[in-house]
Structure formats: C-alpha cells, structure tokens
Design a protein around this motif. Structure first.
Motif, PDB file in Angstrom:
ATOM      1  N   VAL A 328      74.482 -10.431  82.285  1.00 64.31           N
ATOM      2  CA  VAL A 328      75.318  -9.272  81.965  1.00 64.31           C
ATOM      3  C   VAL A 328      75.931  -9.543  80.602  1.00 64.31           C
ATOM      4  CG1 VAL A 328      77.318  -7.892  82.601  1.00 64.31           C
ATOM      5  CG2 VAL A 328      75.787  -8.753  84.387  1.00 64.31           C
ATOM      6  N   GLN A 329      75.616  -8.698  79.638  1.00 61.39           N
ATOM      7  CA  GLN A 329      76.055  -8.907  78.254  1.00 61.39           C
ATOM      8  C   GLN A 329      76.756  -7.667  77.723  1.00 61.39           C
ATOM      9  OE1 GLN A 329      71.907  -9.755  77.103  1.00 61.39           O
ATOM     10  NE2 GLN A 329      72.631 -11.695  76.262  1.00 61.39           N
ATOM     11  N   VAL A 330      77.704  -7.872  76.847  1.00 64.00           N
ATOM     12  CA  VAL A 330      78.337  -6.754  76.148  1.00 64.00           C
ATOM     13  C   VAL A 330      77.327  -6.177  75.168  1.00 64.00           C
ATOM     14  CG1 VAL A 330      80.195  -6.063  74.599  1.00 64.00           C
ATOM     15  CG2 VAL A 330      80.627  -7.751  76.394  1.00 64.00           C
ATOM     16  N   SER A 331      77.184  -4.862  75.174  1.00 60.03           N
ATOM     17  CA  SER A 331      76.241  -4.209  74.273  1.00 60.03           C
ATOM     18  C   SER A 331      76.558  -4.542  72.825  1.00 60.03           C
ATOM     19  CB  SER A 331      76.267  -2.692  74.476  1.00 60.03           C
ATOM     20  OG  SER A 331      75.873  -2.364  75.791  1.00 60.03           O
ATOM     21  N   ARG A 332      75.542  -4.788  72.054  1.00 55.29           N
ATOM     22  CA  ARG A 332      75.717  -5.189  70.657  1.00 55.29           C
ATOM     23  C   ARG A 332      76.465  -4.105  69.882  1.00 55.29           C
ATOM     24  NH1 ARG A 332      70.582  -7.554  67.674  1.00 55.29           N
ATOM     25  NH2 ARG A 332      70.987  -9.070  69.338  1.00 55.29           N
ATOM     26  N   GLU A 364      65.489 -11.572  73.362  1.00 57.99           N
ATOM     27  CA  GLU A 364      65.716 -10.449  72.457  1.00 57.99           C
ATOM     28  C   GLU A 364      64.658  -9.364  72.692  1.00 57.99           C
ATOM     29  OE1 GLU A 364      68.194 -10.054  70.348  1.00 57.99           O
ATOM     30  OE2 GLU A 364      69.095 -12.013  70.719  1.00 57.99           O
ATOM     31  N   GLY A 365      65.012  -8.128  72.265  1.00 55.86           N
ATOM     32  CA  GLY A 365      64.042  -7.039  72.251  1.00 55.86           C
ATOM     33  C   GLY A 365      63.758  -6.472  73.622  1.00 55.86           C
ATOM     34  N   GLY A 366      62.669  -5.693  73.702  1.00 54.71           N
ATOM     35  CA  GLY A 366      62.287  -5.042  74.945  1.00 54.71           C
ATOM     36  C   GLY A 366      62.933  -3.682  75.096  1.00 54.71           C
ATOM     37  N   LEU A 367      62.434  -2.918  76.064  1.00 54.46           N
ATOM     38  CA  LEU A 367      62.947  -1.573  76.312  1.00 54.46           C
ATOM     39  C   LEU A 367      64.309  -1.638  76.993  1.00 54.46           C
ATOM     40  CD1 LEU A 367      59.728   0.204  77.672  1.00 54.46           C
ATOM     41  CD2 LEU A 367      60.761   0.461  75.403  1.00 54.46           C
ATOM     42  N   ILE A 368      65.216  -0.775  76.574  1.00 48.50           N
ATOM     43  CA  ILE A 368      66.517  -0.681  77.217  1.00 48.50           C
ATOM     44  C   ILE A 368      66.793   0.758  77.601  1.00 48.50           C
ATOM     45  CG2 ILE A 368      67.626  -0.620  74.922  1.00 48.50           C
ATOM     46  CD1 ILE A 368      70.177  -1.694  76.330  1.00 48.50           C
ATOM     47  N   LEU A 369      67.137   0.971  78.868  1.00 50.37           N
ATOM     48  CA  LEU A 369      67.524   2.290  79.353  1.00 50.37           C
ATOM     49  C   LEU A 369      69.019   2.479  79.185  1.00 50.37           C
ATOM     50  CD1 LEU A 369      66.891   4.924  80.942  1.00 50.37           C
ATOM     51  CD2 LEU A 369      67.315   3.620  83.042  1.00 50.37           C
ATOM     52  N   ASN A 370      69.414   3.679  78.739  1.00 52.94           N
ATOM     53  CA  ASN A 370      70.828   4.038  78.596  1.00 52.94           C
ATOM     54  C   ASN A 370      71.576   3.091  77.658  1.00 52.94           C
ATOM     55  OD1 ASN A 370      73.085   5.724  79.281  1.00 52.94           O
ATOM     56  ND2 ASN A 370      73.830   4.128  80.649  1.00 52.94           N
ATOM     57  N   PRO A 371      71.076   2.927  76.419  1.00 53.40           N
ATOM     58  CA  PRO A 371      71.768   2.033  75.483  1.00 53.40           C
ATOM     59  C   PRO A 371      73.121   2.607  75.064  1.00 53.40           C
ATOM     60  CG  PRO A 371      70.081   3.287  74.338  1.00 53.40           C
ATOM     61  CD  PRO A 371      69.930   3.608  75.798  1.00 53.40           C
ATOM     62  N   PRO A 377      66.896   0.672  68.708  1.00 56.49           N
ATOM     63  CA  PRO A 377      65.437   0.488  68.751  1.00 56.49           C
ATOM     64  C   PRO A 377      64.976   0.233  70.184  1.00 56.49           C
ATOM     65  CG  PRO A 377      66.403  -0.786  66.952  1.00 56.49           C
ATOM     66  CD  PRO A 377      67.551  -0.261  67.767  1.00 56.49           C
ATOM     67  N   ASN A 378      63.887   0.878  70.563  1.00 53.50           N
ATOM     68  CA  ASN A 378      63.323   0.764  71.912  1.00 53.50           C
ATOM     69  C   ASN A 378      64.276   1.263  72.992  1.00 53.50           C
ATOM     70  OD1 ASN A 378      60.889  -0.516  70.976  1.00 53.50           O
ATOM     71  ND2 ASN A 378      62.024  -2.446  70.818  1.00 53.50           N
ATOM     72  N   GLY A 379      65.215   2.116  72.603  1.00 53.97           N
ATOM     73  CA  GLY A 379      66.151   2.681  73.570  1.00 53.97           C
ATOM     74  C   GLY A 379      65.586   3.916  74.251  1.00 53.97           C
ATOM     75  N   ILE A 380      65.886   4.062  75.532  1.00 49.20           N
ATOM     76  CA  ILE A 380      65.480   5.232  76.310  1.00 49.20           C
ATOM     77  C   ILE A 380      66.749   5.929  76.779  1.00 49.20           C
ATOM     78  CG2 ILE A 380      64.249   6.043  78.356  1.00 49.20           C
ATOM     79  CD1 ILE A 380      62.554   3.473  78.182  1.00 49.20           C
ATOM     80  N   THR A 381      66.978   7.142  76.315  1.00 46.77           N
ATOM     81  CA  THR A 381      68.202   7.868  76.639  1.00 46.77           C
ATOM     82  C   THR A 381      68.054   8.617  77.960  1.00 46.77           C
ATOM     83  OG1 THR A 381      67.612   9.953  75.546  1.00 46.77           O
ATOM     84  CG2 THR A 381      68.540   8.204  74.161  1.00 46.77           C
ATOM     85  N   LEU A 382      69.178   9.134  78.449  1.00 45.41           N
ATOM     86  CA  LEU A 382      69.162   9.887  79.699  1.00 45.41           C
ATOM     87  C   LEU A 382      68.284  11.122  79.605  1.00 45.41           C
ATOM     88  CD1 LEU A 382      72.961   9.757  80.652  1.00 45.41           C
ATOM     89  CD2 LEU A 382      71.100   8.336  81.531  1.00 45.41           C
ATOM     90  N   LEU A 383      68.113  11.648  78.400  1.00 48.06           N
ATOM     91  CA  LEU A 383      67.288  12.852  78.224  1.00 48.06           C
ATOM     92  C   LEU A 383      65.802  12.544  78.367  1.00 48.06           C
ATOM     93  CD1 LEU A 383      68.332  15.719  77.651  1.00 48.06           C
ATOM     94  CD2 LEU A 383      67.601  15.430  75.277  1.00 48.06           C
TER      95      LEU A 383
END
Length: 632
Positions: A328-332, A364-371, A377-383
């Motif tokens: 569990v990390q604080v978002s950059r 590091e890296g990889g897909l992130i949901l709900n950034p 980069p590589n973020g997937i939004t709720l939309l």
C-alpha cells in the motif's frame, strides 16, 4: 470512592453482557448464523449484532510483552496498531471493528451502545447501504438522526442492499479516523454474481481496510493524514530494542494466506485521507467490482483507492510457493503529511516459510486502475471501465435537473473570527481563517436532524450563498439528475448517501479553469458523455484540476448528505444535502424516534422569573452585557 467505581464498572459489564444474549457480537464472523452460502431466490435472515463504542489504548497493558513475544500481540484486548501507544476509539474492543457478513436481502439489526464516557455523541453510517424505505437508519448525525448520547443505545434496522463490499463507520466528529470503522460485506448467490466463475474462495480474512494512521488522536487536533499507513490496523512505525541484545523488533504485519493454484476474491476498503495504491508483487489483480458494483473484469498491476472507495479483485495464486509483499503506497505526487510512503502486508502461500519476503524495492510501471492523476501513464480511469449492469434507459435521456458544483477552499479575514474590540492585537485581527466549500457555501450541520425535525430548524440556517451555512438542493422524486463536479485545486473524494451514481464524464482542465468555464465548454458541445454501461460508484475521487459528471434517478426519497470523505474537509464545510422528494414521499418516522435541538422557555423571554417569592430579572443575552458607555 474506588469501591463505588468498581461496583459501577461491574454493573455496566453485567448490563452489556445481558444485551449479548439477544444481540450477537460480530467478533467471529464464521460463528455468526448469518455467515452462510447465499441463495437466490433469497432466504433472508434477521441478523442481530451489538456494537459497543468506547475509548481504549493501542499497545496497552493488555499487550503484555508484545512485540518481543509475538503471541502476546494476538491476545484478546491487545491492539498493536503501528506500535505507538495512544488513545483509540474501538467497537467491541477491536480494530478494525467487527466485520459483518450477510446475504443480499437480509434484515440487519445493530444495537449501538455509546460508552465513550466523555459526553460525546455517536452515530454509525452504513456506507453504501441505500436505506430504501428506511432513510432514518442512514446514520448521518444531524441529517437523519440525533447522535446517540453517552451511556445510551440506538438500534439500527434495515435491509442489506445493495450487495457488494460496503463498510460502516462513525459519522460523528473525527471518530472514524480514531478507529470507529469496519467492513460490511453483503454477499450474493453465485447465480446473481456475474463474476462468480472467476474465483474459488471469497473469505472474510481477505478483506483489507487501508488507512493513514496518526500517532495522536484525531478528535482533539484534526489529524487525519497520519504518521504511517496501516493494513487492517497493522503497521510498523515504532521500533523496539531488546534489552539483552541490539536486535530491533516491530509490531506484526497483516498476513493474507492462500493455497497454490487457487483463485481468491480480495476486497479493499479505503479509510484514508491520502489517495493510496494497492499492488502485490509478481501477481496481476483482476478487478471485478468498484464500490460494491460488479464491472467487466480487467487485469491491472495496481489499483488506486481514495477515501471511501472500495475495489474487489481476484488473485490467482500461480507463482512459486513463497512470501510476497502486499503493498500500500501513497500515490506519487499526492500530498500527505509527514512524508508517508508505504506499508506492507504479506501474501503467504501454504507451505512457505514464516518470514518476510526478501526484496523491499517497489516495482515500477504497469497498468493502474483509478490513478490519482487522470494523465498518469498507463492509467485506466473510471470512464474506461464498464459496468456489468446496463445503464437505465431513463439515464440516457436529457436530465430533468442539472447541477454544477465547484469544490474548493477559501480564506476569510480575521474580522470574521476576532472582534477588534476584544482582540486588538494585529496578528489576530489580521489573521485569516480557511474553510472548504461547495459553490462557496461552507456547510454547517443544523441543530436538529433535517429528516425528522425540519419544522424545528430556523429557515435562516439555509441559503444559496455565503459561508458557514447549511445548504440544500431540492430534487423532485423520480427525476433524472446530472451533477457536474469541478475541482480547481485539491483532490476531493466525494461520497453520496442513499445512491450509487453512473459516472458518465471525466476530463482534465487547464489550470485556473472555473465552473463557469466548464458550463461554457458544455454548452459548446465540448464535453461528451458515456451513457452505455457507465460504472456505478458512490464515492468519486475528483482530481485537482478536473471535472467529473454523474447521473442518477432520484427514486429514493430522503435527506441525503453529499460530502468530501476527507474528514478534515467535511468538518470544515465541504458538504451539501440533496433533498429528494417531499415529506409526503417519506415513510412514517419510527415511533418514539429520538429528538434533539434547541430549547427555550417562552415565559423567560417576556416576564420575570420568580425565585423564593422574589422577582428576579432574567439574564440578558451576552451581546447586551457588553461594556456600556459611562453615564458620567
């Protein structure tokens, strides 16, 4: 005196134990009669619980020799937390509080006892439970009920709906940040869950509540972002040195156990002020639900979780037998006090040694949901994710009502806080006071509950502009409502009571864009909507410099609080009430429902009080008792 206190303690204990006979504590989920395989058509049960809310201490004497003797950390009554001794608020002497697991459609009854002992009121909000037909059970202090007064109880009674990963927490003062929270899981029959074929196990021990935890109580000082992170109230902040060696030891981490080649449903709940990210080393996370509502599954490496948000994912235990970090990390780039970075739990395969994983370096890296940031980069939004539940056709038509809400903060001059006559000191008179607002109105909770005692509230409490005033928006029943949220500066996790919302629009804005600019963009056709299979959410993290658009059908009458889920922002005014329908649309108020509010005796206002047969002038209000000019 000591003997009297001891007698009082035992009397209260006997009273508490007598309640347990009728209301079963949720200390052990597995032993509760309502923990079972769910069926459809449903076979509903009445599920009874008792919650006792009280102050306790982490790392208290109940922990004996913890963490030098790790078995002491598991003693009943021992709450290690992050290793720091401090006062905490507990429910049934547990942190997190009791986990409730029931089936969709069950009737839930929870008797809540306020044993805080400091004259502070309590209410419990059942986060994401829509309370259809039972709006009086929502648990929002001074919106749907009076706070539960000290040494008294209130029994919540409602239907478990909608299904999914929900939770409960105090909705009074800063109590949620101090420990008054727990998971509330409403399970479905397999033939009702569109993703049930993706996992083999859905276990209570795979619920993870993540939080920023403070080393001081939040209640008196408003500390909500914390000194460290915790996972199910476990973390490592304080170090302990053995007296007979130089060895440094810490309080225990949370451990999630799995069997090789099995698939497990994990449920993550965000009780955090910071936007956090969850990942598990060497494992993909197949996300299957957001805020309790099922979505078309999507595989990612990390999940962003704002305050109040929940995400369910499936983990396939297909790696070598061993131990892996659950991170569990604080978002950059996200602000959190005291430089919080990361907390770790352990994913432990059956057969793995009882030791920490080796590599502490964060992948590091990889897909992130709900950034936290829409342009990650590589973020997937709720939309970009789809609900498994098709959007109601009514929501695809032109909305009946549209609201634009600007979320922000502002400052007032010192004259708002300090009377220059009483405080001539320039540092005070020139000071400023900050507040949070919706459309430049800073919300103040009313003196009586809106839902049950509207007639007792002075209409001056409500207005459409100003500061420190309660604000509402009236919404006719059964109309389609669209709300556009605009945040220019901070990120705000906005939570609505009584509803789930279809997220139909998301966009990044240039710095300095105002709500008027967004209205103009919309009128020019430059803002589009996603009206097919839009994701359902009850809490939405609105990023700084962005807009979010959601729609809902206003078919659940009541007074529903809509607020920032950061406690500091809520306490400082970022809230608004949506009044859906009229009083005639509401179910009857329960018999003998508690009342509270202002009191005055009219006779004291117009005539002299008689005391011992003599006339006594009534006490003048404070403003009339100010120093009067001399008659000389």
């Amino acid at each position: 005196m000591a003997g009297q206190l001891a007698i009082l303690f035992w009397v209260m204990l006997v009273i508490s134990l007598s309640e347990v006979d009728c209301f079963k504590p949720a200390a052990d989920v597995y032993n509760h009669e309502c923990y079972r395989e769910c069926k459809w058509p449903p076979e509903p049960k009445t599920c009874r619980y008792v919650f006792t809310v009280e102050w306790q201490e982490s790392m208290s004497a109940a922990c004996f020799d913890c963490p030098f003797n790790m078995t002491d950390c598991d003693r009943p009554g021992c709450i290690p937390a992050n290793g720091v001794e401090r006062p905490i608020i507990v429910v049934n002497r547990q942190l997190p509080g009791p986990q409730i697991q029931v089936c969709e459609g069950d009737n839930v009854q929870v008797k809540v006892w306020n044993r805080l002992g400091n004259s502070e009121g309590v209410s419990i909000h059942w986060h994401a439970i829509h309370q259809r037909g039972t709006p009086y059970m929502d648990g929002a202090t001074m919106i749907t009920q009076c706070p539960i007064s000290p040494q008294s109880s209130f029994t919540y009674n409602f239907k478990a709906s909608p299904a999914g990963t929900q939770w409960w927490h105090s909705h009074s003062n800063w109590q949620r940040a101090d420990g008054a929270f727990g998971a509330f899981i409403i399970k479905q029959a397999p033939n009702r869950d569109p993703n049930s074929d993706l996992y083999d196990f859905d276990l209570p021990e795979h619920v993870a509540i993540i939080q920023a935890w403070s080393n001081l109580p939040a209640s008196p000082i408003g500390a909500t972002t914390g000194n460290s992170l915790t996972i199910n109230a476990k973390g490592r902040f304080e170090s302990f040195e053995r007296e007979d060696s130089d060895e440094i030891v810490y309080t225990p981490r949370e451990i999630f156990r799995v069997q090789p080649d099995k698939r497990y449903r994990f449920r993550v709940i965000g009780n955090n002020a910071c936007h956090l990210e969850v990942s598990i080393d060497n494992h993909n996370l197949t996300v299957i639900a957001a805020d309790g509502a099922p979505i078309q599954n999507i595989s990612v490496d990390r999940i962003g979780v704002g305050s109040g948000e929940r995400f369910d994912f499936v983990l396939t235990a297909d790696q070598d037998v061993g131990n892996y970090w659950f991170r569990v990390q604080v978002s950059r780039g996200f602000f959190c006090r005291n430089g919080l970075q990361e907390e770790l739990a352990i994913l432990r395969y059956e057969g793995a040694p009882q030791e920490d994983p080796g590599d502490r370096a964060s992948p590091e890296g990889g897909l992130i949901l709900n950034p936290a940031a829409l342009e990650t980069p590589n973020g997937i939004t709720l939309l970009q994710i789809d609900s498994t539940d098709a959007t109601d056709e009514k929501l695809q038509s032109t909305p009946d009502q549209q609201f634009y809400f600007e979320l922000g903060s502002a400052r007032l001059p010192g004259s708002h806080m300090f009377d220059s006559e009483d405080y001539p000191n320039p540092p005070l008179s020139e000071a400023t006071e900050g507040f949070f607002h919706v459309n430049f109105v800073s919300f103040k909770f009313p003196p009586s509950p809106l839902l049950t005692q509207m007639e007792d509230i002075n209409t001056k409490e409500f207005c459409s502009a100003g500061v420190n005033l309660a604000e509402r928006r009236s919404v006719p029943a059964n109309t389609v409502v669209e709300v556009v949220l605009v945040s220019e500066r901070s990120t705000h996790p906005m939570h609505i009571h009584g509803y789930s919302l279809r997220v139909v629009g998301v966009g990044k804005l240039p710095r300095g864009t105002t709500v008027e600019d967004v209205i103009e963009l919309d009128q020019q056709g430059n803002i589009t909507r996603k009206l097919d299979n839009a994701v359902l959410k009850d809490t939405i993290s609105v990023e700084s410099g962005s807009y979010y658009i959601f729609r809902f059908l206003a078919d659940n009458p009541g007074q529903w609080l809509f607020h920032c889920h950061d406690i500091f922002h809520l306490m400082d005014g970022m809230a608004i009430v949506l009044q859906v329908g009229e009083t005639s649309d509401l179910p009857p108020i329960p018999e003998d429902f508690p009342r509270c509010g202002s009191w005055s005796k009219p006779a004291y206002e117009n005539q002299k009080e008689r005391k011992n047969g003599e006339s006594v002038e009534p006490i003048e209000p404070a403003e009339k008792r100010r120093k009067q000019p001399s008659a000389e």
